[in-house]
Design a protein around this motif. Structure first.
Motif, PDB file in Angstrom:
ATOM      1  N   SER A   1      53.921  81.608 -18.592  1.00  0.00           N
ATOM      2  CA  SER A   1      52.532  81.763 -19.058  1.00  0.00           C
ATOM      3  C   SER A   1      51.575  80.722 -18.508  1.00  0.00           C
ATOM      4  O   SER A   1      50.370  80.927 -18.521  1.00  0.00           O
ATOM      5  CB  SER A   1      52.422  81.749 -20.594  1.00  0.00           C
TER       6      SER A   1
ATOM      7  N   ASN B   1      55.994  85.234 -32.009  1.00  0.00           N
ATOM      8  CA  ASN B   1      57.245  85.116 -31.272  1.00  0.00           C
ATOM      9  C   ASN B   1      58.389  85.174 -32.279  1.00  0.00           C
ATOM     10  O   ASN B   1      58.366  84.451 -33.284  1.00  0.00           O
ATOM     11  CB  ASN B   1      57.301  83.813 -30.478  1.00  0.00           C
TER      12      ASN B   1
ATOM     13  N   CYS C   1      55.043  94.518 -20.334  1.00  0.00           N
ATOM     14  CA  CYS C   1      55.729  93.239 -20.148  1.00  0.00           C
ATOM     15  C   CYS C   1      54.985  92.389 -19.118  1.00  0.00           C
ATOM     16  O   CYS C   1      54.652  92.864 -18.028  1.00  0.00           O
ATOM     17  CB  CYS C   1      57.165  93.474 -19.685  1.00  0.00           C
TER      18      CYS C   1
ATOM     19  N   HIS D   1      49.407  85.284 -30.713  1.00  0.00           N
ATOM     20  CA  HIS D   1      50.668  86.015 -30.562  1.00  0.00           C
ATOM     21  C   HIS D   1      51.667  85.661 -31.653  1.00  0.00           C
ATOM     22  O   HIS D   1      51.523  84.662 -32.354  1.00  0.00           O
ATOM     23  CB  HIS D   1      51.297  85.743 -29.187  1.00  0.00           C
TER      24      HIS D   1
ATOM     25  N   TRP E   1      58.099  88.759 -22.925  1.00  0.00           N
ATOM     26  CA  TRP E   1      56.722  88.571 -23.361  1.00  0.00           C
ATOM     27  C   TRP E   1      55.974  89.884 -23.174  1.00  0.00           C
ATOM     28  O   TRP E   1      55.833  90.364 -22.033  1.00  0.00           O
ATOM     29  CB  TRP E   1      56.070  87.444 -22.549  1.00  0.00           C
TER      30      TRP E   1
ATOM     31  N   ALA F   1      56.393  88.258 -28.477  1.00  0.00           N
ATOM     32  CA  ALA F   1      57.507  87.825 -27.641  1.00  0.00           C
ATOM     33  C   ALA F   1      58.782  87.887 -28.460  1.00  0.00           C
ATOM     34  O   ALA F   1      58.763  87.773 -29.693  1.00  0.00           O
ATOM     35  CB  ALA F   1      57.277  86.411 -27.111  1.00  0.00           C
TER      36      ALA F   1
ATOM     37  N   HIS G   1      52.614  92.568 -24.250  1.00  0.00           N
ATOM     38  CA  HIS G   1      51.213  92.471 -24.660  1.00  0.00           C
ATOM     39  C   HIS G   1      50.565  93.832 -24.845  1.00  0.00           C
ATOM     40  O   HIS G   1      50.966  94.832 -24.240  1.00  0.00           O
ATOM     41  CB  HIS G   1      50.414  91.668 -23.628  1.00  0.00           C
TER      42      HIS G   1
ATOM     43  N   HIS H   1      50.704  87.689 -23.880  1.00  0.00           N
ATOM     44  CA  HIS H   1      51.489  88.340 -24.922  1.00  0.00           C
ATOM     45  C   HIS H   1      50.774  88.429 -26.266  1.00  0.00           C
ATOM     46  O   HIS H   1      49.935  87.612 -26.620  1.00  0.00           O
ATOM     47  CB  HIS H   1      52.853  87.688 -25.101  1.00  0.00           C
TER      48      HIS H   1
END
Length: 327
Positions: free
Chosen positions: A242, A147, A168, A145, A183, A194, A185, A191
């Motif tokens: 998470s 962020n 989400c 991911h 978060w 984020a 995905h 995700h």
């Protein structure tokens, strides 16, 4: 929607010293070096069957060139281009051959100013998942991911959900009901992308999946033994959000990498996003320890996909609230 984004797939980080970066990413963290030249190092995880998921590109200063997403076909690229252009976004096409190992690519700045790219084609390579003799460092498996710090999280969340088809999984909101972090995905985990409230646009970190929590512990030992003790920024620990194990490290140029393992499946269409109150201490670190000040104040600047210049950063829409953490 006329397109399908599969997952986050690669990033290009500008670094100032390729030799120092190779020692950190390959020798310490355990990335596989697929290929390199005088200006680039192409890295991948042991599980990955594609040429790379991380490009380290030599430059005079550290920046983020682009955050890349894989799509299903060239038709998806055309549909994405049409959507962005109809909404007034300037796009840039890169033909096959302009970038090593990657096919035709669409680049664009998103609603927050983050540099994105979309591609359908990337050269295949040998998957090394069961080459246990090559496992070292953090036993890096795959990219997981991105962020990012953005000034307006709700704006970013709405764009990614409504226009790009993200869902989400979890979010944090304030006492006033404002979304502080979210978060989102495409693949069926917590995700791919984020967003955290903050000065931006900036890349806070890139997360890479590890095979098990012990890989995080081993990474700490290896990094410390190689003289990278000061590069261990936060963790190891477990997130409330998470439920994943985490370790955050800083590379020689200050780019932040998360070593990540153990989140959960989000594939069911009736999955409901999990809300966390911003004042709930367990959402940040399930075990209770706080992050250092660098966590809130430092992140990687990003470049304009058209001009190549650094994007101007804007202040956060919401007031700062130090207890927040993101994964």
């Amino acid at each position: 929607m006329d397109f399908s984004i599969i997952r986050c797939a690669r990033a290009i980080l500008h670094v100032t010293d390729l030799a120092a970066s190779r020692k950190f990413y390959v020798d310490a963290l355990g990335f596989i070096e697929t290929e390199s030249d005088s200006e680039h190092i192409y890295l991948r995880g042991l599980e990955e069957h594609t040429h790379h998921s991380l490009v380290l590109k030599k430059s005079s200063e550290p920046n983020v060139e682009v955050l890349g997403y894989k799509v299903s076909s060239d038709d998806d690229l055309k549909a994405l281009s049409k959507m962005f252009e109809e909404k007034g976004y300037e796009t840039k096409w890169m033909d096959k051959g302009e970038q090593h190992a990657v096919g035709r690519t669409l680049r664009v700045q998103d609603c927050s100013g983050l540099p994105l790219e979309f591609f359908a084609e990337i050269e295949p390579t040998e998957r090394l998942l069961q080459r246990y003799d090559l496992y070292k460092g953090a036993r890096m498996q795959r990219i997981d991911h991105f962020n990012c710090n953005v000034p307006d999280v709700e704006k970013a969340q709405k764009f990614y959900q409504d226009e790009l088809g993200f869902a989400c999984s979890e979010y944090t909101d304030t006492e006033d009901g404002d979304v502080w972090a979210t978060w989102l995905h495409r693949k069926q985990t917590v995700h791919d992308q984020a967003f955290m409230n903050g000065i931006g646009p900036r890349l806070h970190h890139i997360g890479f999946w590890l095979p098990d929590p012990l890989a995080l512990i081993n990474a700490c030992d290896v990094l410390a033994s190689m003289g990278y003790g000061d590069n261990l920024e936060r963790g190891p620990g477990r997130h409330g959000l998470s439920n994943a194990f985490f370790l955050y490290v800083r590379d020689p140029d200050g780019h932040r990498i998360e070593l990540y393992n153990g989140d959960y499946l989000t594939s069911d269409p009736d999955f409901k996003p999990i809300r966390w109150d911003i004042n709930d201490p367990m959402r940040q670190t399930f075990w209770g320890h706080e992050a250092p000040d660098s966590w809130f104040n430092e992140a990687s600047s990003v470049l304009d996909v058209i001009t190549g210049k650094k994007i101007e950063q804007k202040p956060a829409k919401l007031k700062q609230h130090k207890p927040t953490f993101v994964i």
